[in-house]
Design an enzyme around this catalytic site. Structure first.
Site, short mmCIF file in Angstrom:
data_model
loop_
_atom_site.label_atom_id
_atom_site.label_comp_id
_atom_site.label_asym_id
_atom_site.label_seq_id
_atom_site.Cartn_x
_atom_site.Cartn_y
_atom_site.Cartn_z
N PRO A 90 0.47 43.74 31.45
CA PRO A 90 1.75 44.04 30.80
C PRO A 90 2.03 45.54 30.70
O PRO A 90 3.18 45.93 30.49
CB PRO A 90 1.62 43.41 29.40
CG PRO A 90 0.20 43.00 29.25
CD PRO A 90 -0.43 42.97 30.59
N GLU A 117 -7.92 39.64 25.89
CA GLU A 117 -7.18 40.86 25.49
C GLU A 117 -7.01 41.82 26.67
O GLU A 117 -6.50 42.92 26.50
CB GLU A 117 -7.90 41.57 24.33
CG GLU A 117 -7.88 40.79 23.03
CD GLU A 117 -6.47 40.40 22.59
OE1 GLU A 117 -5.61 41.29 22.51
OE2 GLU A 117 -6.24 39.20 22.32
N ARG A 155 7.07 35.53 51.08
CA ARG A 155 8.38 35.23 51.69
C ARG A 155 8.82 36.29 52.68
O ARG A 155 9.65 36.03 53.54
CB ARG A 155 9.47 35.14 50.61
CG ARG A 155 9.33 34.02 49.63
CD ARG A 155 10.43 34.11 48.58
NE ARG A 155 11.74 34.16 49.20
CZ ARG A 155 12.38 33.11 49.70
NH1 ARG A 155 11.83 31.92 49.65
NH2 ARG A 155 13.57 33.26 50.25
N ASP A 170 18.92 37.37 51.18
CA ASP A 170 18.58 37.12 49.78
C ASP A 170 19.04 38.23 48.86
O ASP A 170 19.04 39.40 49.24
CB ASP A 170 17.06 36.92 49.62
CG ASP A 170 16.64 35.50 49.96
OD1 ASP A 170 17.52 34.61 49.97
OD2 ASP A 170 15.45 35.28 50.23
C1 JD8 Z 1 -2.51 40.11 32.47
C2 JD8 Z 1 -4.54 39.24 29.61
C3 JD8 Z 1 -2.91 38.65 27.85
C4 JD8 Z 1 -2.48 41.06 27.35
C5 JD8 Z 1 -2.80 40.51 24.58
C6 JD8 Z 1 -2.49 38.18 25.05
C7 JD8 Z 1 1.76 40.76 33.71
N1 JD8 Z 1 4.46 40.53 32.41
C8 JD8 Z 1 3.28 40.18 31.84
N2 JD8 Z 1 3.16 39.70 30.61
N3 JD8 Z 1 1.88 39.46 30.35
C9 JD8 Z 1 1.11 39.80 31.41
C10 JD8 Z 1 -0.35 39.74 31.40
C11 JD8 Z 1 -1.01 39.34 30.21
C12 JD8 Z 1 -2.39 39.35 30.17
C13 JD8 Z 1 -3.15 39.73 31.29
C14 JD8 Z 1 -1.11 40.10 32.53
C15 JD8 Z 1 -4.50 39.64 30.90
N4 JD8 Z 1 -3.27 39.07 29.17
C16 JD8 Z 1 -3.05 39.78 26.85
C17 JD8 Z 1 -2.69 42.21 26.37
C18 JD8 Z 1 -2.29 41.87 24.98
N5 JD8 Z 1 -2.40 39.52 25.56
C19 JD8 Z 1 2.00 40.27 32.39
N6 JD8 Z 1 1.55 41.12 34.77
#
Ligand code: JD8
Length: 251
Positions: A90, A117, A155, A170
């Protein structure tokens, strides 16, 4: 041929999605090579543990670095050094069609999926060449993001989608939203298909579709127009649409 390695603690989830659809068929036809790695196969303890408590304390668990490093060593041994190692996170830069285009042109891409996490930061520092996120919402892990990226990337690989012209048309390739689509019946529950589409006049149909694409983009995503490839006729159409909107004849 593009080779993609996906590293995850949920290999069955990733493989299930490769059993269907355009990307799954491309893998089946050998147009695309996707290998899914179970991160637990790269652990060395009896219980195949991939997580541990965070240094400094706090809630939740963090993914240990060693299995990711071992997986990358195995990938390098098997397929050579990848051109890109993407950590789905994220905190990453937003994944766009541009990234899909760039990654689709590489010979070898690795997608690393975390859970809990997140991953020990040394995975990011040492193994990842880039960090990408699919959008501003919280997911439970990196598998869905990796599958989204794989779909968008695949794609764009020649031969994955049957109709190359449709890929080029697209939305985000072209910079405009799509025109509306209809199929039979021509009239359904009081809603009629625009008569021009039944007319058989191909030039008129093309003009109508272009105008609808411009109208929808102006209405819903005017931010896209700045980067769209527009000709003089498009610009004239946009001026006309703006005028209609001013008069209240358009949303
Ligand atoms: C990788 C763990 C969850 C992240 C606590 C619960 C991408 N656009 C996006 N949203 N979320 C992710 C994503 C979430 C992930 C992981 C990607 C690994 N988590 C954790 C930190 C805070 N949560 C993503 N690309």
């Amino acid at each position: 041929m593009l080779k993609v390695h996906i590293v995850t603690i949920f290999p069955e989830m990733v493989k299930a999605s490769l059993a269907e659809g355009v990307v799954g068929r491309a893998v089946g036809r050998g147009v695309l090579d996707v290998t899914v790695h179970d991160l637990r196969d790269y652990t060395t303890d009896r219980h195949r543990v991939v997580d541990d408590v965070p240094f400094g304390g706090g809630p939740g668990m963090v993914m240990k670095p060693e299995p990711f490093f071992a997986a990358m060593d195995a990938i390098r041994e098997r397929s050579g050094t990848p051109a890109a190692v993407v950590l789905t996170t994220p905190d990453g830069a937003r994944f766009t069609h541009r990234d899909a285009e760039r990654l689709s042109a590489l010979p070898h891409v690795v997608l690393l999926c975390g859970r809990y996490e997140g991953v020990d930061d040394r995975v990011r520092q040492t193994l990842a060449t880039e960090e990408l996120s699919i959008g501003d919402y919280v997911l439970s892990g990196g598998e869905l993001p990796a599958l989204v990226m794989l779909d968008a990337i695949a794609r764009l690989v020649p031969g994955v989608v049957g109709d190359e012209a449709s890929v080029a048309r697209d939305t985000f390739a072209q910079g405009l939203l799509d025109f509306p689509q209809f199929t039979r019946p021509a009239s359904y529950r009081g809603a009629d298909v625009p008569p021009v589409l039944l007319s058989g006049h191909h030039a008129e149909i093309a003009r109508w579709r272009r105008r609808e694409a411009l109208r929808r983009t102006l209405e819903r995503r005017p931010d896209l127009l700045a980067a769209a490839a527009l000709d003089d006729e498009d610009r004239a159409t946009l001026r006309e649409l703006e005028e209609l909107r001013q008069k209240g004849a358009l949303k």
